[in-house]
Design a protein around this motif. Structure first.
Motif, PDB file in Angstrom:
ATOM      1  N   LYS A 139      -8.829   4.574  17.728  1.00 54.52           N
ATOM      2  CA  LYS A 139      -8.530   6.004  17.814  1.00 54.52           C
ATOM      3  C   LYS A 139      -7.688   6.451  16.627  1.00 54.52           C
ATOM      4  O   LYS A 139      -7.978   7.485  15.999  1.00 54.52           O
ATOM      5  CB  LYS A 139      -7.800   6.299  19.132  1.00 54.52           C
ATOM      6  N   ALA A 140      -6.648   5.680  16.306  1.00 58.45           N
ATOM      7  CA  ALA A 140      -5.802   6.014  15.155  1.00 58.45           C
ATOM      8  C   ALA A 140      -6.620   6.022  13.877  1.00 58.45           C
ATOM      9  O   ALA A 140      -6.475   6.910  13.017  1.00 58.45           O
ATOM     10  CB  ALA A 140      -4.645   5.024  15.056  1.00 58.45           C
ATOM     11  N   PHE A 141      -7.484   5.037  13.725  1.00 57.99           N
ATOM     12  CA  PHE A 141      -8.283   4.918  12.502  1.00 57.99           C
ATOM     13  C   PHE A 141      -9.233   6.105  12.357  1.00 57.99           C
ATOM     14  O   PHE A 141      -9.333   6.702  11.278  1.00 57.99           O
ATOM     15  CB  PHE A 141      -9.064   3.601  12.545  1.00 57.99           C
ATOM     16  N   ILE A 142      -9.911   6.473  13.443  1.00 60.05           N
ATOM     17  CA  ILE A 142     -10.905   7.542  13.367  1.00 60.05           C
ATOM     18  C   ILE A 142     -10.232   8.898  13.152  1.00 60.05           C
ATOM     19  O   ILE A 142     -10.675   9.697  12.311  1.00 60.05           O
ATOM     20  CB  ILE A 142     -11.770   7.558  14.640  1.00 60.05           C
ATOM     21  N   VAL A 143      -9.173   9.176  13.914  1.00 62.82           N
ATOM     22  CA  VAL A 143      -8.515  10.483  13.800  1.00 62.82           C
ATOM     23  C   VAL A 143      -7.919  10.671  12.407  1.00 62.82           C
ATOM     24  O   VAL A 143      -8.067  11.743  11.793  1.00 62.82           O
ATOM     25  CB  VAL A 143      -7.432  10.639  14.882  1.00 62.82           C
ATOM     26  N   THR A 144      -7.258   9.648  11.883  1.00 66.35           N
ATOM     27  CA  THR A 144      -6.689   9.785  10.545  1.00 66.35           C
ATOM     28  C   THR A 144      -7.790   9.835   9.485  1.00 66.35           C
ATOM     29  O   THR A 144      -7.607  10.464   8.435  1.00 66.35           O
ATOM     30  CB  THR A 144      -5.712   8.642  10.234  1.00 66.35           C
ATOM     31  N   SER A 175       0.833  -1.214   0.000  1.00 59.84           N
ATOM     32  CA  SER A 175       0.000   0.000   0.000  1.00 59.84           C
ATOM     33  C   SER A 175       0.860   1.254   0.000  1.00 59.84           C
ATOM     34  O   SER A 175       0.553   2.238  -0.684  1.00 59.84           O
ATOM     35  CB  SER A 175      -0.925  -0.001   1.219  1.00 59.84           C
ATOM     36  N   MET A 176       1.955   1.231   0.765  1.00 60.16           N
ATOM     37  CA  MET A 176       2.836   2.392   0.811  1.00 60.16           C
ATOM     38  C   MET A 176       3.501   2.628  -0.547  1.00 60.16           C
ATOM     39  O   MET A 176       3.711   3.774  -0.960  1.00 60.16           O
ATOM     40  CB  MET A 176       3.896   2.177   1.898  1.00 60.16           C
ATOM     41  N   LEU A 177       3.805   1.567  -1.260  1.00 57.61           N
ATOM     42  CA  LEU A 177       4.397   1.714  -2.592  1.00 57.61           C
ATOM     43  C   LEU A 177       3.370   2.254  -3.582  1.00 57.61           C
ATOM     44  O   LEU A 177       3.721   3.037  -4.478  1.00 57.61           O
ATOM     45  CB  LEU A 177       4.960   0.377  -3.064  1.00 57.61           C
ATOM     46  N   PHE A 178       2.101   1.854  -3.440  1.00 61.77           N
ATOM     47  CA  PHE A 178       1.056   2.469  -4.265  1.00 61.77           C
ATOM     48  C   PHE A 178       1.028   3.976  -4.020  1.00 61.77           C
ATOM     49  O   PHE A 178       0.886   4.771  -4.947  1.00 61.77           O
ATOM     50  CB  PHE A 178      -0.320   1.887  -3.915  1.00 61.77           C
ATOM     51  N   LEU A 179       1.153   4.351  -2.745  1.00 64.82           N
ATOM     52  CA  LEU A 179       1.073   5.765  -2.371  1.00 64.82           C
ATOM     53  C   LEU A 179       2.200   6.572  -3.001  1.00 64.82           C
ATOM     54  O   LEU A 179       1.966   7.655  -3.551  1.00 64.82           O
ATOM     55  CB  LEU A 179       1.112   5.871  -0.835  1.00 64.82           C
ATOM     56  N   VAL A 180       3.421   6.068  -2.950  1.00 65.29           N
ATOM     57  CA  VAL A 180       4.566   6.876  -3.391  1.00 65.29           C
ATOM     58  C   VAL A 180       4.836   6.755  -4.888  1.00 65.29           C
ATOM     59  O   VAL A 180       5.534   7.602  -5.453  1.00 65.29           O
ATOM     60  CB  VAL A 180       5.840   6.516  -2.602  1.00 65.29           C
ATOM     61  N   LEU A 181       4.295   5.724  -5.527  1.00 63.47           N
ATOM     62  CA  LEU A 181       4.544   5.535  -6.956  1.00 63.47           C
ATOM     63  C   LEU A 181       3.365   5.929  -7.828  1.00 63.47           C
ATOM     64  O   LEU A 181       3.513   6.027  -9.054  1.00 63.47           O
ATOM     65  CB  LEU A 181       4.911   4.071  -7.246  1.00 63.47           C
ATOM     66  N   GLY A 182       2.187   6.147  -7.248  1.00 67.52           N
ATOM     67  CA  GLY A 182       1.010   6.474  -8.037  1.00 67.52           C
ATOM     68  C   GLY A 182       1.195   7.763  -8.825  1.00 67.52           C
ATOM     69  O   GLY A 182       1.685   8.763  -8.283  1.00 67.52           O
ATOM     70  N   LEU A 236      -2.912   7.417  -5.590  1.00 72.71           N
ATOM     71  CA  LEU A 236      -2.236   7.754  -4.339  1.00 72.71           C
ATOM     72  C   LEU A 236      -3.192   7.594  -3.160  1.00 72.71           C
ATOM     73  O   LEU A 236      -2.830   7.055  -2.110  1.00 72.71           O
ATOM     74  CB  LEU A 236      -1.698   9.181  -4.422  1.00 72.71           C
ATOM     75  N   TYR A 237      -4.435   8.040  -3.348  1.00 64.30           N
ATOM     76  CA  TYR A 237      -5.432   7.945  -2.266  1.00 64.30           C
ATOM     77  C   TYR A 237      -5.778   6.489  -1.965  1.00 64.30           C
ATOM     78  O   TYR A 237      -6.069   6.137  -0.818  1.00 64.30           O
ATOM     79  CB  TYR A 237      -6.685   8.723  -2.681  1.00 64.30           C
ATOM     80  N   PHE A 238      -5.747   5.646  -2.975  1.00 65.41           N
ATOM     81  CA  PHE A 238      -5.975   4.213  -2.790  1.00 65.41           C
ATOM     82  C   PHE A 238      -4.912   3.641  -1.843  1.00 65.41           C
ATOM     83  O   PHE A 238      -5.224   2.919  -0.888  1.00 65.41           O
ATOM     84  CB  PHE A 238      -5.928   3.517  -4.150  1.00 65.41           C
ATOM     85  N   GLY A 239      -3.637   3.953  -2.104  1.00 62.04           N
ATOM     86  CA  GLY A 239      -2.567   3.519  -1.203  1.00 62.04           C
ATOM     87  C   GLY A 239      -2.659   4.195   0.151  1.00 62.04           C
ATOM     88  O   GLY A 239      -2.364   3.582   1.195  1.00 62.04           O
ATOM     89  N   TRP A 240      -3.081   5.456   0.162  1.00 63.33           N
ATOM     90  CA  TRP A 240      -3.259   6.234   1.403  1.00 63.33           C
ATOM     91  C   TRP A 240      -4.224   5.529   2.346  1.00 63.33           C
ATOM     92  O   TRP A 240      -3.954   5.380   3.542  1.00 63.33           O
ATOM     93  CB  TRP A 240      -3.777   7.613   1.010  1.00 63.33           C
ATOM     94  N   GLU A 241      -5.353   5.081   1.813  1.00 66.55           N
ATOM     95  CA  GLU A 241      -6.329   4.364   2.631  1.00 66.55           C
ATOM     96  C   GLU A 241      -5.838   2.962   2.990  1.00 66.55           C
ATOM     97  O   GLU A 241      -6.169   2.435   4.062  1.00 66.55           O
ATOM     98  CB  GLU A 241      -7.670   4.275   1.893  1.00 66.55           C
ATOM     99  N   GLY A 242      -5.057   2.365   2.109  1.00 68.14           N
ATOM    100  CA  GLY A 242      -4.499   1.041   2.398  1.00 68.14           C
ATOM    101  C   GLY A 242      -3.581   1.066   3.602  1.00 68.14           C
ATOM    102  O   GLY A 242      -3.674   0.190   4.479  1.00 68.14           O
ATOM    103  N   VAL A 243      -2.705   2.060   3.693  1.00 74.03           N
ATOM    104  CA  VAL A 243      -1.813   2.122   4.851  1.00 74.03           C
ATOM    105  C   VAL A 243      -2.594   2.467   6.113  1.00 74.03           C
ATOM    106  O   VAL A 243      -2.227   2.055   7.217  1.00 74.03           O
ATOM    107  CB  VAL A 243      -0.658   3.126   4.626  1.00 74.03           C
TER     108      VAL A 243
END
Length: 614
Positions: free
Chosen positions: A171-176, A128-135, A141-148
């Protein structure tokens, strides 16, 4: 460079195999697949990076289109990978540092329930992080963003049997997610106003579409900042990061030091052309970074959990990166992102070694005297802590952090520069406190030293990268990001670097005077009324959790309770209650008595005759 797709394919394969194994494989098999997939991804990345430098693509960027994602009324985003100097840097950090963290985790997680599940989650995270940085477009990028974000939730709550861990994950999930919703608004604005989410097209078309300071570009960039502050734990969405330490220590190193939390920095740097059209929002980014680094630095001074100290230091260093972006020091922000990944991953992994050695004890006040028993962990903390405090010449952090402070000074942002200096002073103090209380003084616990290649090799490599050797690996960002205003500063730059070095050293000396030897002054200060108030305030990270509980959580729960008493809802609820009551009434007539049935038939017949006559 044609092998670029393999960088995320291997982790996806590893995730699929481990996820469908349902934990039936041995730990050795799970570790081989989990670590091996990331090793293959790192090797593929190394080949791609070497080819990128040996045979630079035309225009400085390479695009690999995988397939068409969708085509809706002229909106045609693709699954396409974009490789330039910025994504090359992120690719190396994610797969390189990620591999060593996975290798260390294969030792750290031995004997834990859910061993294969752990590596399934981390493999999916890397993909997912590679989707984010390579998209090559913001939707990918948002697809990888939600994946991480999903993987972060799964890994923070890995020990789900403990309710507190589940709460931290939630808490981490809701705040992000709050930040992610703002980011989605930004994507909607850009898609409607510009007609595309392709990043390179956006950077070309935005100056033609928007004037500087235009309302729509201001709103779009402000929404993107909302996403960035959520993912990178900056004010006002920073509250999740410290609680995220509930996950296994390698998770803290992987997600909350080296990769995921830097996604916000990467997003702003990648879309820098949009932010140049909204200078007020860019300045706001710098202010957010400055406030966060000071707030987190103060909080780190009084924490007693070894991982929470490092968590607040991560928050503070991310604040430096935001400060750099805000003053236009694009190169310096990415440079510090890279060096921070080296020394913070080192510190987190070393803290994991200490925690296991001390039988899962995390309170530094219950440690002490460990430097002889844990020499490798001690060396890791000394070198990683020196890089964190940016001690001069020998550490990687010195070169990247001082570049940020010089750029802040050269760009005329005096207050941000001063905030950076104060933050550097605080960093030296809490880093010295952490190392001294953990490794020096009276021993308060028994400890056994870790051993094995999977334990020692990652620490050894990251120790080297945390020195000036790591600073020699400079991101290839020429032509990708705008040139900084403070380029080639001369004597003024030398003065600022000497000042920053002096501040870092003075912080260490001040901390040594506080913690070594007679600590009466420190004890008197801590037990004074003002000291107790500040300690309590900083220990709770300035009380943001209590504030948000009163402003958002309790009102939300109260609204839910009131909605539960809604008259319309109650009225609709009458239908199933009447049906249920009628069923109970009629079921009582089923008695099994013949006389009762005969009487019922007769009574029914009389009733029908009466109705007919009437």
């Amino acid at each position: 460079m044609n092998l670029l797709f393999l960088t995320f394919l291997f982790p996806l394969i590893g995730f699929s195999l481990l996820a469908f194994s349902r934990g039936r494989w041995s730990e050795n098999t799970s570790a081989t697949i989990g670590v091996g997939s990331i090793a293959l991804s790192a090797l593929s990345s190394a080949c791609v990076i070497l080819d990128f430098h040996a045979n630079p693509p035309a225009g400085g960027a390479y695009v690999q289109t995988l397939w068409q994602w969708m085509s809706v009324d002229g909106f045609t985003p693709k699954f396409a990978l974009y490789l330039d100097g910025l994504s090359v840097t992120m690719l190396g950090v994610v797969t390189g540092v990620g591999f060593f963290i996975h290798l260390f985790a294969s030792w750290y997680m031995r004997g834990e329930a859910g061993y294969s599940r752990f590596f399934a989650y981390t493999n999916l995270f890397i993909a997912s992080m590679l989707f984010l940085v390579l998209g090559d477009n913001l939707l990918f990028l948002y697809f990888g963003w939600e994946g991480v974000g999903l993987c972060s939730y799964l890994l923070i709550g890995f020990y789900y049997a403990d309710r507190n861990n589940g709460n931290a994950a939630l808490k981490a999930f809701i705040v992000t997610r709050v930040g992610d919703v703002f980011m989605a608004f930004g994507l909607f604005i850009l898609a409607i106003q510009v007609g595309t989410l392709d990043i390179q097209q956006l950077l070309q078309l935005a100056p033609q579409k928007f004037a500087e300071g235009d309302l729509w570009i201001t709103l779009a960039t402000l929404a993107l900042v909302g996403g960035a502050v959520g993912k990178s734990a900056q004010l006002p969405l920073q509250t999740w990061l410290a609680d995220a330490m509930a996950g296994p220590t390698p998770v803290s190193a992987l997600i909350h030091a080296a990769t995921m939390v830097t996604a916000g920095v990467y997003l702003i740097a990648r879309t820098h052309g949009l932010f140049l059209l909204a200078p007020d929002i860019l300045h706001l980014v710098g202010i957010i970074g400055a406030l966060t680094l000071l707030m987190a630095g103060c909080a780190a001074l009084v924490q007693t959990d070894i991982k929470r100290v490092l968590a607040y230091s991560t928050m503070s260093q991310l604040g430096y990166m935001f400060l750099a972006l805000g003053v236009g020091a694009w190169d310096a922000a990415i440079f510090h992102l890279m060096t921070h990944a080296f020394f913070k991953a080192l510190l987190f992994l070393a803290s994991g070694s200490v925690i296991l050695a001390c039988h899962h004890e995390q309170n530094i006040l219950k440690m002490g005297g460990l430097w002889k028993k844990l020499p490798l962990a001690y060396a890791s903390f000394v070198i990683g802590g020196s890089a964190l405090a940016a001690l001069p010449v020998l550490t990687a952090g010195f070169y990247s952090k001082d570049e940020i402070l010089w750029e802040a000074y050269a760009s005329g942002h005096g207050l941000l520069f001063f905030a950076g200096l104060v933050g550097a002073f605080l960093t030296s103090i809490y880093t010295f406190r952490l190392i001294y209380l953990t490794f020096h003084g009276e021993a308060k616990t028994e400890a056994h030293n870790g051993h094995g290649l999977a334990h020692s090799l990652p620490l050894g490599v990251l120790i080297v990268l945390s020195t000036f050797v790591g600073a020699l690996i400079h991101p290839p960002l020429e032509g990708v990001l705008p040139e900084s205003i403070g380029h080639a500063g001369g004597d003024a730059q030398l003065f600022v670097e000497l000042l920053c070095a002096a501040v870092a050293i003075c912080g260490v000396i001040f901390a040594a005077l506080l913690f070594i030897g007679d600590r009466k002054r420190l004890d008197n200060l801590a037990h004074s009324e003002q000291g107790r108030t500040l300690s309590a305030l900083w220990y709770e990270a300035w009380g943001f959790d209590r504030l948000y509980d009163k402003l958002f959580v309790k009102p939300f729960l109260a609204i839910c309770k009131r909605l539960g008493l809604d008259p319309i809802d109650q009225g609709i609820g009458l239908i199933p209650r009447l049906a249920r009551g009628g069923h109970l009434l009629m079921s009582r007539s089923e008695t099994g008595l013949v006389r009762w049935y005969a009487a019922s038939i007769a009574g029914g017949a009389v009733l029908l005759l009466g109705l007919v006559l009437l």
